[in-house]
Design an enzyme around this catalytic site. Sequence first.
Site, PDB file in Angstrom:
ATOM      1  NE  ARG A  96    -125.121  14.994 -98.797  1.00 33.55           N
ATOM      2  CZ  ARG A  96    -124.575  15.627 -97.977  1.00 33.55           C
ATOM      3  NH1 ARG A  96    -123.263  16.238 -98.624  1.00 33.55           N
ATOM      4  NH2 ARG A  96    -124.457  15.846 -96.535  1.00 33.55           N
ATOM      5  CD  GLU A 122    -132.962  19.621 -90.422  1.00 32.45           C
ATOM      6  OE1 GLU A 122    -132.524  19.091 -89.376  1.00 32.45           O
ATOM      7  OE2 GLU A 122    -132.696  19.312 -91.547  1.00 32.45           O
ATOM      8  CG  ASP A 147    -120.793  17.016 -95.598  1.00 31.54           C
ATOM      9  OD1 ASP A 147    -121.880  17.550 -95.458  1.00 31.54           O
ATOM     10  OD2 ASP A 147    -120.608  15.935 -96.203  1.00 31.54           O
ATOM     11  NE  ARG A 153    -120.988   1.319 -95.167  1.00 32.99           N
ATOM     12  CZ  ARG A 153    -121.522   2.054 -94.174  1.00 32.99           C
ATOM     13  NH1 ARG A 153    -122.598   1.774 -93.534  1.00 32.99           N
ATOM     14  NH2 ARG A 153    -121.133   3.451 -94.217  1.00 32.99           N
ATOM     15  NE  ARG A 182    -131.969  16.382 -91.078  1.00 34.41           N
ATOM     16  CZ  ARG A 182    -131.003  16.341 -91.963  1.00 34.41           C
ATOM     17  NH1 ARG A 182    -130.297  15.448 -92.093  1.00 34.41           N
ATOM     18  NH2 ARG A 182    -130.534  17.543 -92.349  1.00 34.41           N
ATOM     19  CE1 TYR A 206    -126.018  18.678 -98.691  1.00 37.36           C
ATOM     20  CE2 TYR A 206    -126.957  17.781-100.579  1.00 37.36           C
ATOM     21  CZ  TYR A 206    -126.703  17.862 -98.966  1.00 37.36           C
ATOM     22  OH  TYR A 206    -127.806  17.226 -98.532  1.00 37.36           O
ATOM     23  NE  ARG A 241    -136.384  22.776-100.083  1.00 39.32           N
ATOM     24  CZ  ARG A 241    -137.700  23.108-100.274  1.00 39.32           C
ATOM     25  NH1 ARG A 241    -138.382  24.058-100.964  1.00 39.32           N
ATOM     26  NH2 ARG A 241    -138.843  22.078 -99.522  1.00 39.32           N
TER      27      ARG A 241
HETATM   28  P1  FAD Z   1    -121.980  29.242 -92.753  1.00 46.74           P
HETATM   29  O1  FAD Z   1    -121.952  28.344 -91.747  1.00 46.74           O
HETATM   30  O2  FAD Z   1    -123.405  29.447 -93.457  1.00 46.74           O
HETATM   31  O3  FAD Z   1    -121.445  30.864 -92.365  1.00 46.74           O
HETATM   32  C1  FAD Z   1    -121.691  31.882 -93.457  1.00 46.74           C
HETATM   33  C2  FAD Z   1    -121.897  33.008 -92.348  1.00 46.74           C
HETATM   34  O4  FAD Z   1    -121.890  34.250 -93.107  1.00 46.74           O
HETATM   35  C3  FAD Z   1    -123.207  32.911 -91.790  1.00 46.74           C
HETATM   36  O5  FAD Z   1    -123.040  32.863 -90.318  1.00 46.74           O
HETATM   37  C4  FAD Z   1    -124.037  34.007 -92.261  1.00 46.74           C
HETATM   38  O6  FAD Z   1    -124.721  34.635 -91.094  1.00 46.74           O
HETATM   39  C5  FAD Z   1    -122.696  35.230 -92.523  1.00 46.74           C
HETATM   40  N1  FAD Z   1    -123.357  36.099 -93.697  1.00 46.74           N
HETATM   41  C6  FAD Z   1    -123.822  35.852 -94.816  1.00 46.74           C
HETATM   42  N2  FAD Z   1    -124.200  36.777 -95.587  1.00 46.74           N
HETATM   43  C7  FAD Z   1    -123.530  37.798 -94.787  1.00 46.74           C
HETATM   44  C8  FAD Z   1    -123.492  39.321 -94.770  1.00 46.74           C
HETATM   45  N3  FAD Z   1    -123.972  39.916 -96.033  1.00 46.74           N
HETATM   46  N4  FAD Z   1    -122.974  39.984 -94.052  1.00 46.74           N
HETATM   47  C9  FAD Z   1    -122.527  39.526 -92.609  1.00 46.74           C
HETATM   48  N5  FAD Z   1    -122.619  38.149 -92.552  1.00 46.74           N
HETATM   49  C10 FAD Z   1    -123.178  37.458 -93.535  1.00 46.74           C
HETATM   50  N6  FAD Z   1    -121.760  19.372 -92.332  1.00 46.74           N
HETATM   51  C11 FAD Z   1    -121.061  18.204 -91.911  1.00 46.74           C
HETATM   52  O7  FAD Z   1    -119.769  18.166 -92.006  1.00 46.74           O
HETATM   53  N7  FAD Z   1    -121.668  17.250 -91.312  1.00 46.74           N
HETATM   54  C12 FAD Z   1    -123.119  17.321 -91.096  1.00 46.74           C
HETATM   55  O8  FAD Z   1    -123.362  16.570 -90.424  1.00 46.74           O
HETATM   56  C13 FAD Z   1    -123.855  18.553 -91.522  1.00 46.74           C
HETATM   57  N8  FAD Z   1    -125.074  18.787 -91.075  1.00 46.74           N
HETATM   58  C14 FAD Z   1    -125.724  19.813 -91.739  1.00 46.74           C
HETATM   59  C15 FAD Z   1    -127.168  20.058 -91.230  1.00 46.74           C
HETATM   60  C16 FAD Z   1    -127.759  21.013 -92.029  1.00 46.74           C
HETATM   61  C17 FAD Z   1    -129.172  21.313 -91.659  1.00 46.74           C
HETATM   62  C18 FAD Z   1    -127.042  22.051 -92.584  1.00 46.74           C
HETATM   63  C19 FAD Z   1    -127.752  23.162 -93.325  1.00 46.74           C
HETATM   64  C20 FAD Z   1    -125.709  21.789 -93.003  1.00 46.74           C
HETATM   65  C21 FAD Z   1    -125.159  20.720 -92.564  1.00 46.74           C
HETATM   66  N9  FAD Z   1    -123.593  20.556 -92.690  1.00 46.74           N
HETATM   67  C22 FAD Z   1    -123.039  19.496 -92.465  1.00 46.74           C
HETATM   68  C23 FAD Z   1    -122.895  21.712 -93.603  1.00 46.74           C
HETATM   69  C24 FAD Z   1    -122.361  22.593 -92.757  1.00 46.74           C
HETATM   70  O9  FAD Z   1    -123.007  23.286 -91.964  1.00 46.74           O
HETATM   71  C25 FAD Z   1    -121.452  23.522 -93.701  1.00 46.74           C
HETATM   72  O10 FAD Z   1    -120.502  22.825 -94.421  1.00 46.74           O
HETATM   73  C26 FAD Z   1    -120.493  24.594 -92.764  1.00 46.74           C
HETATM   74  O11 FAD Z   1    -121.035  24.949 -91.616  1.00 46.74           O
HETATM   75  C27 FAD Z   1    -120.584  25.634 -93.643  1.00 46.74           C
HETATM   76  O12 FAD Z   1    -119.639  26.700 -93.414  1.00 46.74           O
HETATM   77  P2  FAD Z   1    -119.645  28.158 -94.143  1.00 46.74           P
HETATM   78  O13 FAD Z   1    -118.614  29.145 -93.375  1.00 46.74           O
HETATM   79  O14 FAD Z   1    -119.442  28.129 -95.540  1.00 46.74           O
HETATM   80  O15 FAD Z   1    -120.888  28.813 -94.264  1.00 46.74           O
HETATM   81  N1  UDP Z   2    -132.185  11.098 -98.173  1.00 45.42           N
HETATM   82  C1  UDP Z   2    -133.603  10.154 -98.107  1.00 45.42           C
HETATM   83  N2  UDP Z   2    -134.051   9.591 -97.105  1.00 45.42           N
HETATM   84  C2  UDP Z   2    -133.402   9.545 -95.954  1.00 45.42           C
HETATM   85  C3  UDP Z   2    -132.163  10.452 -95.882  1.00 45.42           C
HETATM   86  C4  UDP Z   2    -131.544  11.167 -97.138  1.00 45.42           C
HETATM   87  O1  UDP Z   2    -133.938  10.064 -99.462  1.00 45.42           O
HETATM   88  O2  UDP Z   2    -133.747   9.134 -94.882  1.00 45.42           O
HETATM   89  C5  UDP Z   2    -131.967  11.707 -99.399  1.00 45.42           C
HETATM   90  C6  UDP Z   2    -132.532  12.925 -99.462  1.00 45.42           C
HETATM   91  O3  UDP Z   2    -132.578  13.431-100.814  1.00 45.42           O
HETATM   92  C7  UDP Z   2    -131.343  13.941 -98.920  1.00 45.42           C
HETATM   93  C8  UDP Z   2    -130.194  13.167 -99.416  1.00 45.42           C
HETATM   94  O4  UDP Z   2    -130.524  11.920 -99.246  1.00 45.42           O
HETATM   95  O5  UDP Z   2    -131.590  15.228 -99.256  1.00 45.42           O
HETATM   96  C9  UDP Z   2    -128.718  13.456 -98.651  1.00 45.42           C
HETATM   97  O6  UDP Z   2    -128.967  13.050 -97.371  1.00 45.42           O
HETATM   98  P1  UDP Z   2    -128.116  13.612 -96.133  1.00 45.42           P
HETATM   99  O7  UDP Z   2    -128.629  12.958 -94.853  1.00 45.42           O
HETATM  100  O8  UDP Z   2    -126.803  13.599 -96.560  1.00 45.42           O
HETATM  101  O9  UDP Z   2    -128.870  15.277 -95.810  1.00 45.42           O
HETATM  102  P2  UDP Z   2    -128.449  16.385 -95.091  1.00 45.42           P
HETATM  103  O10 UDP Z   2    -127.939  15.924 -93.821  1.00 45.42           O
HETATM  104  O11 UDP Z   2    -127.172  17.224 -96.110  1.00 45.42           O
HETATM  105  O12 UDP Z   2    -129.421  17.071 -95.088  1.00 45.42           O
END
Ligand code: FAD
Ligand code: UDP
Length: 371
Positions: free
Chosen positions: A173, A301, A351, A177, A281, A349, A250
């Site tokens: 991911r 986190e 985005d 560069r 982080r 996984y 996780r």
């Molecule tokens: P979710 O946002 O998980 O929505 C699913 C919803 O369903 C939840 O609100 C949950 O409560 C509900 N639900 C589940 N089961 C039930 C049930 N039985 N009854 C009622 N409701 C229920 N993406 C990016 O593009 N850029 C980023 O920088 C980025 N950073 C991230 C950082 C973190 C820590 C995480 C965890 C994800 C990140 N993502 C990022 C990914 C992004 O959050 C997801 O791709 C996107 O929000 C997923 O949308 P979704 O609708 O699939 O799921």
């Molecule tokens: N990663 C790492 N060091 C860093 C940042 C990321 O080793 O400083 C690795 C780690 O395994 C992580 C993966 O790269 O799960 C993807 O990172 P990303 O920032 O895309 O993770 P996310 O924002 O989805 O948690």
Amino acid sequence: MAKKYDYLIVGAGLFGSVFAYEASKLNKKCLVIDRRDHIGGNIYCENIEGINVHKYGAHIFHTSNKKIWDYINQFATFNRYINSPIANYKGEIYNLPFNMNTFNKLWGVITPQEAKNKIEEQKKEYSINIPKNLEEQAISLVGFDIYEKLIKGYTEKQWGRSTIDLPSFIIKRLPVRFTYDNNYFDDKYQGIPEGGYNIIIEKMLKDVDVKLSTDFFSDREKFEMMADKIVFTGMIDEFYNYKFGLLQYRSLEFKHEILEKENYQGNAVVNYTDRETPYTRIIEHKHFEFGNQEKTVITKEYPSEWKVGDEPYYPVNDDRNSNIFKLYKDLADKEKNVIFGGRLADYKYYDMHHVIYHALEALSREFGSLF
Ligand code: FAD
Ligand code: UDP
């Protein structure tokens, strides 16, 4: 007897909200339910001290797909934020993603050729031809020193597994560069919605019936009777009552703090890449929107293994889970009246841009092309 709704949408996250918005535009009657007490799923923000706090972790929108970029821009104006996290390894600061700034700080190399030679030299010591796991993939991409300081500890904390038991795609991911470019993403378009993500979801769900703090499984039969079709964005293994076993996820704990200072760390995202610091982080939210509020809000986190009842954040796409997921997916593919989508139901996984893409694809299958 005609049912009250055309679609019952389980989950008010991005997938469910895009589906509800587009289906409603086509005069389909939708009910969205979510077990949480707010809409938006993981992109939800809470305003604290005038700062949009990303309650479920840093969310930066990025995509190279012009259609997805135009799509999301209907709902918000995006600012010029470019994600450039830094890594703190025991007090040493490095730029991410791995680029000439990182290589220069670590080895004193100045030119791309010098950096490539250094990586090649380190790679040779390990004689890796085809990387079999995350450790081998990382060493063959950036060499042993970066693997040791910036990848191993962070990854083992994040995933709770050894890097030799993790799939290599996770590390792919991150860009590597040979230019002095600290942009974390290679994508063409990037930014943060001005005013936070809630504006987007509020607009999507404006004309849709929504019930919060409502779990589909609390009264499954009733909900199934309410609509002709179900759009399910929760955990696919839970949908099937874990009959083939539990998929692993996780989980994360987010600890938010308000600090009486204007600027805590000078950057939105700082990764702690050593093994000992218990969090991965620290996010300082105001920097996503170039805020100049008097106070600041930070979030640490802490990753943890998921167990039933916890919030599932990341699917663990190793061999064991991929095999179990396939069994659930075979059942899901046979469902006539249930559409599965999003990060939890597809166990991928994704985005945000992937989620929008897949929601539009699901809608296209229902109603004809929306692309
Ligand atoms: P979710 O946002 O998980 O929505 C699913 C919803 O369903 C939840 O609100 C949950 O409560 C509900 N639900 C589940 N089961 C039930 C049930 N039985 N009854 C009622 N409701 C229920 N993406 C990016 O593009 N850029 C980023 O920088 C980025 N950073 C991230 C950082 C973190 C820590 C995480 C965890 C994800 C990140 N993502 C990022 C990914 C992004 O959050 C997801 O791709 C996107 O929000 C997923 O949308 P979704 O609708 O699939 O799921
Ligand atoms: N990663 C790492 N060091 C860093 C940042 C990321 O080793 O400083 C690795 C780690 O395994 C992580 C993966 O790269 O799960 C993807 O990172 P990303 O920032 O895309 O993770 P996310 O924002 O989805 O948690």
